[in-house]
Scaffold this motif. Structure first.
Motif, short mmCIF file in Angstrom:
data_model
loop_
_atom_site.label_atom_id
_atom_site.label_comp_id
_atom_site.label_asym_id
_atom_site.label_seq_id
_atom_site.Cartn_x
_atom_site.Cartn_y
_atom_site.Cartn_z
N UNK A 225 -1.04 -15.85 -63.98
CA UNK A 225 -0.74 -17.16 -63.41
C UNK A 225 -1.00 -18.29 -64.39
N UNK A 226 -1.14 -17.94 -65.69
CA UNK A 226 -1.34 -18.97 -66.71
C UNK A 226 -0.01 -19.33 -67.36
N UNK A 227 -0.07 -20.32 -68.24
CA UNK A 227 1.12 -20.72 -68.98
C UNK A 227 1.63 -19.55 -69.81
N UNK A 228 2.91 -19.37 -69.85
CA UNK A 228 3.50 -18.26 -70.60
C UNK A 228 3.06 -18.32 -72.06
N UNK A 229 2.61 -17.17 -72.57
CA UNK A 229 2.12 -17.12 -73.94
C UNK A 229 1.41 -15.82 -74.21
N UNK A 230 0.47 -15.86 -75.16
CA UNK A 230 -0.29 -14.67 -75.50
C UNK A 230 -1.78 -14.94 -75.36
N UNK A 231 -2.52 -13.95 -74.85
CA UNK A 231 -3.94 -14.12 -74.58
C UNK A 231 -4.69 -12.88 -75.06
N UNK A 232 -5.88 -13.11 -75.59
CA UNK A 232 -6.67 -12.01 -76.14
C UNK A 232 -7.48 -11.31 -75.05
N UNK A 233 -7.52 -10.00 -75.14
CA UNK A 233 -8.44 -9.19 -74.36
C UNK A 233 -9.56 -8.82 -75.33
N UNK A 234 -10.77 -9.27 -75.04
CA UNK A 234 -11.89 -9.07 -75.97
C UNK A 234 -12.83 -7.99 -75.45
N UNK A 235 -13.23 -7.11 -76.35
CA UNK A 235 -14.23 -6.08 -76.05
C UNK A 235 -15.40 -6.30 -76.98
N UNK A 236 -16.59 -6.55 -76.41
CA UNK A 236 -17.80 -6.79 -77.20
C UNK A 236 -18.81 -5.69 -76.94
N UNK A 237 -19.41 -5.18 -78.00
CA UNK A 237 -20.37 -4.10 -77.88
C UNK A 237 -21.79 -4.59 -77.68
N UNK A 238 -22.57 -3.81 -76.94
CA UNK A 238 -23.99 -4.06 -76.77
C UNK A 238 -24.75 -2.79 -77.18
N UNK B 111 -7.37 -6.53 -77.73
CA UNK B 111 -6.01 -6.19 -77.36
C UNK B 111 -5.30 -7.50 -77.03
N UNK B 112 -3.99 -7.44 -76.79
CA UNK B 112 -3.24 -8.66 -76.50
C UNK B 112 -2.54 -8.55 -75.15
N UNK B 113 -2.72 -9.58 -74.32
CA UNK B 113 -1.96 -9.71 -73.08
C UNK B 113 -0.80 -10.65 -73.37
N UNK B 114 0.42 -10.13 -73.36
CA UNK B 114 1.59 -10.87 -73.83
C UNK B 114 2.57 -11.10 -72.69
N UNK B 115 2.83 -12.36 -72.40
CA UNK B 115 3.84 -12.71 -71.41
C UNK B 115 5.23 -12.42 -71.97
N UNK B 116 6.15 -12.09 -71.09
CA UNK B 116 7.51 -11.74 -71.49
C UNK B 116 8.16 -12.85 -72.30
N UNK B 117 8.72 -12.46 -73.46
CA UNK B 117 9.45 -13.41 -74.30
C UNK B 117 8.59 -14.13 -75.31
N UNK B 118 7.28 -13.91 -75.30
CA UNK B 118 6.39 -14.62 -76.24
C UNK B 118 6.38 -13.91 -77.58
#
Length: 591
Positions: free
Chosen positions: A295-308, A318-325
């Protein structure tokens, strides 16, 4: 192969009381258990799952072998892949995996993490407990029913082998109307939206005889890549993501999706009451299903994994990529570290209520497990590298590895010792001197023994795992084979001082600690916090020999107990499985 397939038919006589049939786990009671009646249709087992469709036989050929990755790192792979091939089937399908071991001088087994193995306890994949190890050059055939839906994975029993790359996803789908949270999302693309996090090492852990505990991972990967995994989505929809922590060491993970809250809907393949959070914490071996709404603006967003834990300071994306970006610029700029650590809420599933209410329990059998690091007391003369036959009198045996470490994690003051014959299949062949009953470990003089907790079908057992913290500041993650446990309570001392058994029972009995007996989460993987405790309830429904293990506690000496529930396995099945011959585990040869 014919004998093993025949054994699947024989397990029609196996269950908790030895009388329930395999057909009872099928959608229809047709005698043609292994018949593929889908002629003319798509033969792939990765398919939309439908009602009134006969299960399929899903056969996979795995070859485990050493390999060199493109970046020059050594690894152990399955069919030259790490992670290994994804297994995706429908509920009630029959999964058949033929595993060939091509790792020189190494024995392997595969464990199906979270799979309940109803009627097939000998397919759980624990060496010298449920099967003989797969020695170099040989092949072993696993066959079991995908009897429960959800997110699972597979890995080698050895921590070193798993860390070197032998693991992969196992997803069991069901018809969409059966999904309890189907209304919360529009798409469940398991093949594309499963994120499996692993750790990479500069050198192979396999073959290290000592010092493995000091080797730390140097980076994290998502589906085998540090930053190249892509999740393609369309704006305005809900997507189900399946998250898996496939790291064998004590490495909890924080996972979040940039600017996208997550709704937790399941953990360890069991549905939970939905909870919205900014980030989730996954412990080793744990799985979590979440819903992300685009539900965000169309674009690309990072999926971050941090270790403990041992992975502190490591991360992957990883990358969450909206269609056409076009994500070229996104890759060039990389993640913004300043915007990735501000989480208003971080949630782990161990405290979340289950979707279903638990039945009242009239009585429970309480068993205490003391977990702590200890320094076994011995003299140099007690360490003996010579072989002794059973006919010779012997003094207590201390493994040589104890001479190179100051302390080891133990349960009730002992480390687990794998038996000299498969305990489930041939219990009479197991040397009785190595067995110690849980709670009576003090009667065993040696630091290792086969710790067995005897249970009866439908007996409610409450395990109180006390991480007393007198000699360590570490929390530990446990995994239960074969069946889920109800997590009733988890508590950590706010004063950060050690707690004793008597103090733990006093806290628990006086209701000072919050307990959830109404709708406790069902888990096969749970954490026991340092200077605290976790209480789980276990009700054996079917027979078998099931390991409760802390894989991440030690790569030197095993930390586990064996819960044995009576079962009668037909001789025809036992004879059809590969025998151990003159094989003995290394520690038994020296003991």
């Amino acid at each position: 192969m014919k004998l093993l397939i025949l054994s699947l038919c024989i397990i029609a006589n196996l269950s908790n009381n030895g009388k329930a049939s395999l057909e009872s786990f099928m959608p229809t009671k047709d005698n043609m258990i292994l018949a593929d009646t889908t002629k003319g249709s798509d033969k792939s087992c990765s398919r939309p799952c439908k009602f009134n469709v006969k299960p399929r036989r899903c056969t996979y050929d795995f070859e485990i072998s050493p390999s060199i990755e493109e970046n020059g790192r050594p690894a152990l792979t399955i069919n030259n892949l790490t992670p290994g091939p994804a297994i995706q089937v429908c509920l009630h399908d029959i999964v058949i995996v033929k595993v060939k071991n091509k790792v020189p001088n190494q024995d392997v087994t595969l464990h199906w993490h979270g799979v309940e193995q109803k009627g097939t306890p000998y397919m759980d994949g624990v060496p010298m407990i449920t099967q003989c190890p797969i020695v170099f050059g040989s092949t072993y055939e696993y066959a079991f029913i995908a009897s429960s839906p959800g997110t699972f994975f597979y890995h080698t029993d050895s921590v070193s082998h798993q860390s070197d790359g032998v693991y992969g996803s196992l997803i069991v789908d069901q018809p969409q109307p059966l999904e309890p949270h189907a209304s919360l999302y529009d798409y469940d693309r398991s093949e594309e939206h499963t994120l499996m996090v692993g750790a990479k090492f500069n050198e192979l852990l396999t073959g290290h005889l000592e010092g493995v505990n000091q080797i730390r991972p140097d980076n994290l990967v998502v589906n085998g890549d540090e930053m190249d995994t892509k999740i393609f989505v369309m704006q305005g929809y809900g997507y189900r993501l399946r998250l898996i922590n496939a790291i064998a060491l004590e490495c909890p993970l924080l996972i979040n999706v940039e600017r996208h809250p997550m709704t937790i809907i399941a953990s360890d393949a069991n549905p939970l009451q939905p909870v919205i959070t900014d980030a989730v914490r996954l412990y080793p071996g744990e799985r979590m299903d979440v819903v992300v709404r685009t539900d965000q603006q169309s674009g690309g967003y990072w999926v971050r994994v941090s270790g403990e834990g041992v992975c502190e300071g490591l991360s992957a994306h990883a990358m969450l990529l909206y269609s056409g970006f076009n994500y070229t610029t996104m890759l060039e700029q990389g993640p913004n570290p300043e915007s990735e650590t501000n989480y208003d809420t971080i949630t782990d599933s161990q405290h979340l209520p289950s979707l279903r209410e638990a039945s009242p329990v009239p009585s429970v059998k309480s068993v205490y497990l003391s977990i702590d690091k200890n320094s076994p007391k011995f003299k140099d003369a007690d360490i003996d590298f010579s072989y002794r036959s059973d006919a010779m009198s012997k003094k207590p045996f201390f493994p040589a590895v104890l001479s190179s470490v100051k302390s080891v994690v133990q349960i009730n003051g002992k480390n687990f010792l794998y038996p000299d014959a498969p305990y489930l299949l041939k219990p009479r062949d197991v040397h009785p001197n190595i067995i110690c009953n849980v709670g009576e470990e003090n009667e065993q003089m040696e630091p290792q023994c086969l710790q067995v907790l005897k249970a009866q079908a439908n007996e409610v057992i409450e395990l109180v795992l006390g991480n007393e913290g007198f000699n360590t500041n570490d929390s530990y993650t446990f995994h239960m084979h074969g069946q889920k446990m109800q997590v009733i309570a988890t508590w950590q001392n706010p004063k950060n001082v050690p707690v004793s058994k008597s103090e733990i029972y006093k806290l628990y009995s006086e209701d000072i600690v919050t307990r959830n007996e109404r709708n406790p989460p069902l888990k096969d993987t749970f954490v026991v916090p340092n200077k605290g405790f976790t209480v789980v309830r276990y009700t054996p429904i079917y027979g078998g020999s099931w390991l409760l293990e802390c894989r991440s506690c030690s790569t030197i000496l095993p930390v586990a107990i064996l819960i044995n529930v009576p079962i009668s396995i037909p001789k025809l099945v036992i004879d059809a499985l590969p025998s151990c011959g003159n094989y003995r585990p290394a520690d038994l040869l020296l003991n």
